[in-house]
Design a protein around this motif. Sequence first.
Motif, PDB file in Angstrom:
ATOM      1  N   VAL A  70      51.330   8.220  17.099  1.00 17.00           N
ATOM      2  CA  VAL A  70      50.796   8.151  15.746  1.00 17.00           C
ATOM      3  C   VAL A  70      51.937   8.318  14.756  1.00 17.00           C
ATOM      4  N   ASP A  71      51.933   7.503  13.741  1.00 14.99           N
ATOM      5  CA  ASP A  71      52.934   7.613  12.689  1.00 14.99           C
ATOM      6  C   ASP A  71      52.891   9.025  12.095  1.00 14.99           C
ATOM      7  N   PRO A  72      54.006   9.724  12.043  1.00 14.96           N
ATOM      8  CA  PRO A  72      54.020  11.118  11.559  1.00 14.96           C
ATOM      9  C   PRO A  72      53.410  11.281  10.163  1.00 14.96           C
ATOM     10  N   GLU A  73      53.655  10.330   9.288  1.00 14.37           N
ATOM     11  CA  GLU A  73      53.106  10.436   7.928  1.00 14.37           C
ATOM     12  C   GLU A  73      51.583  10.304   7.962  1.00 14.37           C
ATOM     13  N   LEU A  74      51.073   9.377   8.778  1.00 16.46           N
ATOM     14  CA  LEU A  74      49.627   9.219   8.932  1.00 16.46           C
ATOM     15  C   LEU A  74      49.018  10.479   9.523  1.00 16.46           C
TER      16      LEU A  74
END
Length: 255
Positions: free
Chosen positions: A206-210
């Motif tokens: 998962v994208d860290p920002e998401l």
Amino acid sequence: MTAETEFHRSLSARALRAFKLGAQSLPTRKDGLVVASFGRAGSTLVYDALAEGMARHRFGGQSDTALRIVKDGVFDLGAQPLRPGVVYKTHDYPDILAGRSKLRAFFLFGSAVDAALSVHAQKEARSEAWVREHFEHLRRPYRYDELLKEDVLGFRDQCVAWMGFEEIPVLCLRYEGLWENVETISEFCGLDVRLPERRARTPKQVDPELLATVQEVYGPIDDDLAKLPDCFTAAPEYGARMQGSTTSPDTEGTR
């Protein structure tokens, strides 16, 4: 192709449904069972295991025909009779079940963060139509664009409603604790329930920002869920413990 499969294919959809409803109405001492969840909580796993146990009890085995008879999906719990000896799967709210007899329920819960990430991914993995239908099943207006801003799918509302519901017996189960509570599950429904071998869920990239955005919105729900037992009978105190301060005012599931 088995003779059983050939039989199913030879029937029209209407005839097959009539056959199924007739078979479901055969006398049984077992209660009807409802399996509810907000998603990503093992509800399909438990639904299948309960259906297999019900089929063995009612028909002496878990053939395709027996499983077709004892399994039913019902997205609107008030739209059809809920028969004894049948296992139903839903994302609906429980209030319509008040006053029902010969019925008990399971409410499965897991990580709200994981559930939200799963729905977010389904628009691309499946389609927007699938996501719209999922909102509908959860009794929520379609607000996908706000999924990362607030609990638009009503995960907390589901927990409050089911965990505090006493009008029928409800057993609440955390996904991670299912295998340690198989005996309790069996005793609760009076069936020999056999869960499949436990397998670790594959971690998703998962994208860290998401992930940070989702955790900010849904993390407080997970924090409150973490304070609950892995297995408990629904009671007002548990619903109250999940009230929090973020319950959404636009719930469609309260009738």
